[in-house]
Every structure is written in C-alpha cells, then in structure tokens.
Scaffold this motif. Structure first.
Motif, short mmCIF file in Angstrom:
data_model
loop_
_atom_site.label_atom_id
_atom_site.label_comp_id
_atom_site.label_asym_id
_atom_site.label_seq_id
_atom_site.Cartn_x
_atom_site.Cartn_y
_atom_site.Cartn_z
N TYR A 163 13.19 -19.85 12.24
CA TYR A 163 13.69 -19.71 13.64
C TYR A 163 13.71 -18.21 14.10
O TYR A 163 13.28 -18.13 15.29
CB TYR A 163 15.35 -19.90 13.43
CG TYR A 163 16.26 -18.91 14.35
CD1 TYR A 163 16.41 -19.92 15.68
CD2 TYR A 163 16.69 -17.91 14.58
CE1 TYR A 163 17.00 -19.47 16.72
CE2 TYR A 163 17.25 -17.25 15.45
CZ TYR A 163 17.49 -18.12 16.59
OH TYR A 163 18.37 -17.59 17.73
N SER A 222 11.66 -17.92 17.76
CA SER A 222 12.32 -17.36 18.92
C SER A 222 11.63 -15.96 19.24
O SER A 222 11.68 -15.87 20.65
CB SER A 222 13.84 -17.33 18.39
OG SER A 222 14.18 -16.27 17.39
N ARG A 233 10.01 -14.73 22.63
CA ARG A 233 10.47 -13.65 23.37
C ARG A 233 9.13 -12.46 23.75
O ARG A 233 9.13 -12.15 25.07
CB ARG A 233 11.67 -12.89 22.83
CG ARG A 233 12.10 -11.46 23.36
CD ARG A 233 13.13 -10.94 22.47
NE ARG A 233 14.34 -11.93 22.25
CZ ARG A 233 15.32 -11.46 21.49
NH1 ARG A 233 15.25 -10.47 20.97
NH2 ARG A 233 16.11 -12.45 21.18
#
Length: 230
Positions: A130, A134, A138
């Motif tokens: 995760y 993520s 970003r």
C-alpha cells in the motif's frame, strides 16, 4: 472515561510515527487526559470508527468521534476548558493555524521524502505494498528515486528553519514560556523522522535541537518514550 486515540504504527506497534498522531498525542498529554492508543496500520484506517476518516488521528471521547489533529485540539480545548490551554485564546488558535500551514508546506515535503524508504521498510508486506503504491503515485517516481534526492535538498530545508531558530533566541517555546499546540505541530514533524530514520536532518549545534529535547521531555517524557531509530 478513557479517550481512544487511533495511532498510526508500522509492524512494530511500539513505534508510532505519524506526525499528525503525535500532535494529537501531545495535545492529550498537555491536557492531562487519560487516553489509550489503538495501534492502527495504514490498511486499518478505512475501518476506524466505521470509516469516519481517510486518515488518522481519530479520537473517541465517549460518544464523540473527532478526526484530524487540529480539529482534535480544538475539541479538547472546548471540551476541557478547566485544563491547561492548548492555544491561549483565539489569537493562539490563529497563530497555530499559520504554524500548521508553514509546517505542512515547508517542512513536511522534505521530511516525508527524506524518511520515505525507512518508513517503507518498517511496514509488513501488505502495508508495504500500500505504501509503495500510494507514495509512488503521489511523487510520480519510485521510492528509491525519491530517497536518493534527499541530500540534494537538505541545505534548502535547513534554511527554511531560520524563522524557528531566530524565534528561539527570544523564548524557549513557540508558545512563549510554555508550550502550546503550535509547538506540537512542529514537534510532530521532527518526531516523524526521529522515530523512523537515522538521517541527520539537523546539524549538531543547531539551536532547534535543545527545543526539540525540551519537547521530548514534556508531560513525563511521552515523546521520548518512543525511542529514536537506531
């Protein structure tokens, strides 16, 4: 009744690392309130209090559930006015909001990227997946590429701390003679790196270091109770 604080942790539940959770934790300690930290990993957050927030910290105080560190501080100030103030009035709230924006825009981008790989290595497999997905979305590049750039940006980051260094020539805390929530905002950002990484983002002799040490010792040493990364 003991307040519940949902606190972001990696695989080692004794190493809470979120700068925002640290703000909430210091606010609770400042108020002298009993609380119980609920260890929460990244992938647990959507299940916290029925999915009330996409992020932690979240607190439950009886029937009240409050998300977001600043909102938590405002709630504690209003709910427990007889206990030590976090803001010292409306002016202090406005000042803390400025400090929050300064920290979020000037400190967090570098600190988060500087400790990125170390934070990733602290996760278990599921949360590591995760975190990588993520954060790479970003930043638009791999974690390794982001981490490799930290020395390039270090000098510029240290210059951004000049206002804090200058202010500490006049007073021991951002709040004056005693700490206020504004101190915990900046403390949380620096604690984020302290507990996850051995990277030396402050030089030896930096006047910010004695302030940080004072913050670590506040409220029975709640900040120091989580050891620095080794």
């Amino acid at each position: 009744m003991t307040i519940l604080l949902y606190d972001l942790v990696p695989t080692d539940t004794q190493r809470p690392f979120s700068p925002h959770c640290w703000k909430a934790k210091m606010a609770l300690a400042h108020k002298g309130l009993d609380y119980r930290a609920v260890p929460t990993r990244f992938t647990d957050v959507p299940k916290v209090e029925g999915g009330v927030s996409k992020t932690v910290p979240v607190i439950r105080d009886g029937e009240r559930v409050v998300a977001d560190s600043f909102a938590i501080a405002l709630y504690l100030e209003d709910a427990y006015p007889e206990r030590p103030t976090l803001f010292g009035g409306d002016g202090g709230k406005a000042m803390a909001r400025f400090i929050e924006r300064w920290s979020q825009t000037q400190l967090h981008p570098f600190l988060g990227s500087a400790a990125l790989m170390e934070i990733y290595r602290l996760q278990d497999e599921e949360n590591g997946v995760y975190f990588r997905e993520s954060r790479e979305e970003r930043y638009g590049k791999t974690l390794e590429a982001v981490g490799a750039e930290r020395d390039t940006h270090l000098a510029a980051f240290r210059k951004k701390l000049v206002p804090l260094r200058s202010m500490l020539e006049y007073q021991p805390f951002i709040g004056g003679e005693r700490p206020l929530f504004a101190d915990y905002i900046v403390f949380g950002a620096l604690q984020w790196v302290r507990v996850t990484s051995t990277y030396e983002f402050l030089q030896s002799g930096d006047p910010i270091l004695p302030w940080f040490e004072r913050c670590l010792d506040l409220h029975g040493g709640v900040g120091r109770a989580t050891p620095a990364a080794a």
